[in-house]
Design a protein around this motif. Structure first.
Motif, mmCIF file in Angstrom:
data_model
loop_
_atom_site.group_PDB
_atom_site.id
_atom_site.type_symbol
_atom_site.label_atom_id
_atom_site.label_comp_id
_atom_site.label_asym_id
_atom_site.label_seq_id
_atom_site.Cartn_x
_atom_site.Cartn_y
_atom_site.Cartn_z
ATOM 1 N N ALA A 127 -69.698 75.989 65.790
ATOM 2 C CA ALA A 127 -69.431 74.549 65.864
ATOM 3 C C ALA A 127 -68.435 74.126 64.789
ATOM 4 O O ALA A 127 -67.548 73.301 65.021
ATOM 5 C CB ALA A 127 -70.736 73.775 65.713
ATOM 6 N N ALA A 128 -68.564 74.723 63.597
ATOM 7 C CA ALA A 128 -67.656 74.350 62.508
ATOM 8 C C ALA A 128 -66.231 74.816 62.778
ATOM 9 O O ALA A 128 -65.256 74.168 62.394
ATOM 10 C CB ALA A 128 -68.162 74.954 61.198
ATOM 11 N N ALA A 129 -66.109 75.949 63.467
ATOM 12 C CA ALA A 129 -64.777 76.506 63.713
ATOM 13 C C ALA A 129 -64.150 76.001 64.999
ATOM 14 O O ALA A 129 -62.987 76.267 65.272
ATOM 15 C CB ALA A 129 -64.869 78.044 63.777
ATOM 16 N N ALA A 130 -64.925 75.266 65.826
ATOM 17 C CA ALA A 130 -64.449 74.880 67.149
ATOM 18 C C ALA A 130 -63.377 73.807 67.066
ATOM 19 O O ALA A 130 -63.366 72.975 66.172
ATOM 20 C CB ALA A 130 -65.618 74.374 67.988
ATOM 21 N N PRO A 131 -62.442 73.786 68.025
ATOM 22 C CA PRO A 131 -61.386 72.781 68.053
ATOM 23 C C PRO A 131 -61.894 71.476 68.636
ATOM 24 O O PRO A 131 -63.026 71.378 69.104
ATOM 25 C CB PRO A 131 -60.354 73.423 68.983
ATOM 26 N N ARG A 132 -61.001 70.484 68.631
ATOM 27 C CA ARG A 132 -61.388 69.177 69.168
ATOM 28 C C ARG A 132 -61.508 69.221 70.685
ATOM 29 O O ARG A 132 -62.363 68.572 71.268
ATOM 30 C CB ARG A 132 -60.359 68.126 68.741
ATOM 31 N N ASN A 133 -60.623 69.973 71.359
ATOM 32 C CA ASN A 133 -60.632 70.065 72.810
ATOM 33 C C ASN A 133 -60.915 71.502 73.235
ATOM 34 O O ASN A 133 -60.580 72.457 72.534
ATOM 35 C CB ASN A 133 -59.280 69.624 73.388
ATOM 36 N N SER A 134 -61.519 71.643 74.425
ATOM 37 C CA SER A 134 -61.748 72.975 74.978
ATOM 38 C C SER A 134 -60.431 73.583 75.424
ATOM 39 O O SER A 134 -59.515 72.872 75.832
ATOM 40 C CB SER A 134 -62.717 72.886 76.162
ATOM 41 N N ALA A 135 -60.342 74.918 75.350
ATOM 42 C CA ALA A 135 -59.110 75.596 75.776
ATOM 43 C C ALA A 135 -59.431 77.041 76.126
ATOM 44 O O ALA A 135 -60.338 77.657 75.559
ATOM 45 C CB ALA A 135 -58.050 75.540 74.682
ATOM 46 N N LEU A 136 -58.680 77.570 77.074
ATOM 47 C CA LEU A 136 -58.743 78.983 77.430
ATOM 48 C C LEU A 136 -57.636 79.685 76.645
ATOM 49 O O LEU A 136 -56.460 79.416 76.865
ATOM 50 C CB LEU A 136 -58.547 79.158 78.938
ATOM 51 N N THR A 137 -58.014 80.541 75.725
ATOM 52 C CA THR A 137 -57.028 81.133 74.822
ATOM 53 C C THR A 137 -56.591 82.525 75.232
ATOM 54 O O THR A 137 -55.532 83.001 74.791
ATOM 55 C CB THR A 137 -57.575 81.196 73.387
ATOM 56 N N GLU A 138 -57.383 83.211 76.033
ATOM 57 C CA GLU A 138 -57.032 84.583 76.394
ATOM 58 C C GLU A 138 -57.606 84.909 77.767
ATOM 59 O O GLU A 138 -58.724 84.517 78.098
ATOM 60 C CB GLU A 138 -57.589 85.559 75.351
ATOM 61 N N LEU A 139 -56.821 85.642 78.554
ATOM 62 C CA LEU A 139 -57.259 86.071 79.880
ATOM 63 C C LEU A 139 -56.911 87.545 80.038
ATOM 64 O O LEU A 139 -55.751 87.943 79.893
ATOM 65 C CB LEU A 139 -56.558 85.245 80.970
ATOM 66 N N HIS A 140 -57.924 88.355 80.334
ATOM 67 C CA HIS A 140 -57.725 89.801 80.492
ATOM 68 C C HIS A 140 -58.124 90.163 81.928
ATOM 69 O O HIS A 140 -59.261 89.946 82.340
ATOM 70 C CB HIS A 140 -58.588 90.571 79.490
ATOM 71 N N PRO A 179 -67.685 71.118 69.342
ATOM 72 C CA PRO A 179 -69.133 71.134 69.072
ATOM 73 C C PRO A 179 -69.942 70.312 70.063
ATOM 74 O O PRO A 179 -71.057 70.679 70.416
ATOM 75 C CB PRO A 179 -69.236 70.559 67.650
ATOM 76 N N GLY A 180 -69.425 69.209 70.543
ATOM 77 C CA GLY A 180 -70.209 68.345 71.421
ATOM 78 C C GLY A 180 -70.143 68.709 72.881
ATOM 79 O O GLY A 180 -70.707 67.996 73.724
ATOM 80 N N SER A 181 -69.481 69.807 73.235
ATOM 81 C CA SER A 181 -69.343 70.174 74.638
ATOM 82 C C SER A 181 -70.696 70.496 75.247
ATOM 83 O O SER A 181 -71.485 71.270 74.686
ATOM 84 C CB SER A 181 -68.421 71.388 74.780
ATOM 85 N N PRO A 182 -71.006 69.936 76.433
ATOM 86 C CA PRO A 182 -72.274 70.261 77.090
ATOM 87 C C PRO A 182 -72.350 71.722 77.513
ATOM 88 O O PRO A 182 -73.445 72.231 77.778
ATOM 89 C CB PRO A 182 -72.285 69.328 78.315
ATOM 90 N N VAL A 183 -71.207 72.390 77.556
ATOM 91 C CA VAL A 183 -71.208 73.804 77.923
ATOM 92 C C VAL A 183 -72.000 74.623 76.912
ATOM 93 O O VAL A 183 -72.697 75.581 77.274
ATOM 94 C CB VAL A 183 -69.758 74.322 78.030
ATOM 95 N N TRP A 184 -71.923 74.249 75.623
ATOM 96 C CA TRP A 184 -72.672 74.994 74.609
ATOM 97 C C TRP A 184 -74.168 74.968 74.895
ATOM 98 O O TRP A 184 -74.856 75.985 74.797
ATOM 99 C CB TRP A 184 -72.415 74.416 73.217
#
Length: 593
Positions: free
Chosen positions: A12-25, A90-95
């Protein structure tokens, strides 16, 4: 547990303000052997030659987020996999939902999604290191990803989809109203169909009702109680064994306290009773001066009390025994009546509970089969009341659509003006037939387009050219996408059939969306690709070792990006004219951003 909590707090402390997909394999999917795609914030464009595998990127994303698995996409090695790394605020309901599934954040605080598909069609999903149902991932994707493609455009040419688009634009309260309308419609249809059935099948239903009524009368005549069959079995056994039980209980009672009543002859034929023996031993020990023996005497006194209490209970048991043959006959007759009901109305092995279940079901069926004048009048009144409620809801739905239509058309028109269709006018035709409502209301909704001044307004799927249709559908997508809460948006060649100035405007609008969302666009237009924050190229080359086409994905920048844009413009990456045009596109896009 402490470690798990600490890791989530770290995430939560390291999370960004917005959700993002950073890598796709992606591995083993279509023409892709094994590639990793790094995705940055803002606008990412995916370009490449036709057939290179650009669509596989969208396919991989769709699979990753719970889409339908197609075994035909799996390469010859028999297994395909897609893995993605997502950063969440941190506030994302996905967590919360991921935590409920046992998922854990990765060391950098991101969430890892994975999907594997075999050539036989078996599919598995993983979330944060845990195996989870694919349906859970699809549910999470509703808060993470939206895919807009040519399929969406084709679907929006249908009047039913245009109506749904208008309803969506009208807002959450309007959508709730439509759900109420659907429920009311289902209730009205159920009552109307039931009334029609009873009227048209009155004779057959009356005969069936007679059979059910006869069975209920048979069961009511016996009036069995739940569990009564088991109670009667126990009672019959006890009554049949009453004499033998009395002998056993009396013998035990006399052994404990003797034949104090003289009912058994009192001739000393029984051994000395236990109470007398215990009392004699207690008195002998109590008379001793030894403290240990005195304590034992007290224990014997307690034993005398226990034995006496058991003897009293045995006497009561004997007194309560019923050896009346007439009572036993009554119990057996009652049990026989219940057994007859069980044989006739219960499923094998269900016992009396099966009879009672049949009776309950029969009563419900009988209520539905009632074809008396009173029942039909009552049902007709219920149907009419449901129809009146439906009509009121239909009116409100129509009002909501008419109220939203002008605003929706105006917003789409504004987007079209920016897509080189400044003179185009969009409107809705809403035709209402209150006598023939459907589940979604009584309206037929058609999206109309007047492409230029003086042109008649015609349904978009009839009055628009291919390029115009693409722009109208994209304008609708942009109107919705701007208000879409999902953080990641994917556009799969929605610019097909568009070129020139309109292509540049599409790029500008996608770049504008990318200010608030992470946007991934598969495109064949250099005018769109010039607006990218990240430019990814899909290349193909023959794999001489395996004899198949392999796909490579890499990010381009600076001169390499200029060469790719030049290839898209002229087909020649090394063309000086093409490269000059590419640099001009990049300069214009940078200025507009």
């Amino acid at each position: 547990m402490a470690t798990r909590t600490a890791r989530r707090e770290q995430a939560a402390a390291a999370a960004p303000r917005n959700s993002a997909l950073t890598e796709l394999h992606i591995r083993g999917l279509g023409s892709i052997d094994d590639v990793t795609l790094d995705l940055g914030p803002g606008l990412t464009v995916v370009t490449g030659e036709t057939g290179a595998g650009k669509t596989m990127v969208v396919t991989g994303l769709t699979l990753l987020f719970g889409g339908r698995a197609d075994p035909g996409r799996v390469r010859a090695n028999g297994r395909a996999s897609v893995e993605g790394r997502i950063t969440l605020p941190p506030g994302s309901p996905v967590w919360d939902r991921a935590a409920d599934a046992g998922a854990e954040p990765d060391e950098d605080g991101s969430l890892i999604l994975a999907r594997t598909i075999s050539a036989e069609g078996r599919s598995r999903a993983h979330l944060g290191g845990r195996t989870v149902p694919v349906g859970l991932v699809a549910e999470l994707s509703e808060d993470l990803l939206a895919v807009h493609g040519q399929t969406d455009q084709l679907r929006l040419t249908r009047p039913a989809e245009q109506r749904r688009a208008l309803d969506r634009y009208a807002g959450a309260a309007h959508l709730t109203l439509i759900e109420e309308h659907r429920a009311a419609y289902a209730r009205w249809r159920e009552l109307a169909d039931d009334l029609d059935r009873r009227r048209s099948q009155a004779r057959e239903l009356a005969q069936t009702a007679d059979v059910l009524r006869h069975g209920l009368e048979e069961i009511a005549a016996v009036s069995p109680e739940p569990g009564e069959d088991e109670a009667l079995d126990a009672q019959a056994k006890r009554l049949g064994d009453a004499d033998a039980l009395r002998v056993v209980a009396d013998e035990a009672r006399i052994a404990l306290v003797g034949d104090v009543t003289g009912e058994l002859g009192g001739d000393g034929g029984f051994p000395a009773d236990a109470t007398a023996a215990l009392a004699t031993a207690e008195r002998a020990l109590a008379a001793s001066d030894d403290p240990s023996l005195v304590l034992l005497a007290r224990d014997l006194a307690d034993a005398v009390a226990v034995v006496s209490d058991v003897a009293v209970q045995l006497a009561g048991y004997v007194a309560d025994l019923d050896a009346d043959p007439a009572h036993l006959a009554e119990v057996l007759d009652r049990r026989a009546a219940i057994t007859a009901l069980v044989r006739k109305y219960a499923e094998p092995g269900a016992g009396l509970a099966g009879v009672l279940a049949w009776a309950a079901d029969a009563q419900e069926r009988l209520d539905r089969l009632d074809v008396s004048d009173e029942a039909l009048e009552r049902l007709e009144a219920e149907r009419d009341a449901a129809r009146a409620e439906l009509a009121a809801l239909s009116t409100r739905v129509t009002e909501g659509r008419r109220a939203a239509a002008d605003g929706f058309a105006a917003e789409v028109g504004t987007e079209l003006a920016g897509l080189a269709m400044k003179s185009a006018q969009v409107s809705f035709r809403i035709e209402t037939d209150p006598d023939h409502p459907g589940a979604d209301g009584a309206d037929e909704v058609v999206l109309l387009l007047s492409a230029h001044p003086g042109a008649p307004a015609r349904p978009v799927h009839k009055g628009a050219s291919g390029g115009e249709l693409s722009r109208v559908m994209l304008a609708i997508e942009v109107v919705f996408a701007g208000a879409d809460p999902v953080p990641v948006m994917v556009f799969d060649e929605v610019d097909a059939g568009v070129g020139g100035q309109a292509a540049g405007e599409i790029g500008a609008r996608l770049a504008r969306l990318a200010r608030e969302h992470q946007v991934v666009v598969v495109t064949h237009l250099a005018q769109v690709a010039a607006f990218a924050d990240t430019h990814v190229v899909v290349d193909k080359a023959p794999d001489s070792g395996a004899g198949i086409t392999a796909t490579d994905i890499h990010t381009v920048a600076d001169e390499e990006r200029v060469r790719e844009l030049a290839r898209m413009l002229s087909g020649l990456a090394d063309s000086e004219t093409g490269q000059a045009h590419a640099r001009e596109l990049l300069a214009v896009a940078a200025q507009r951003n």
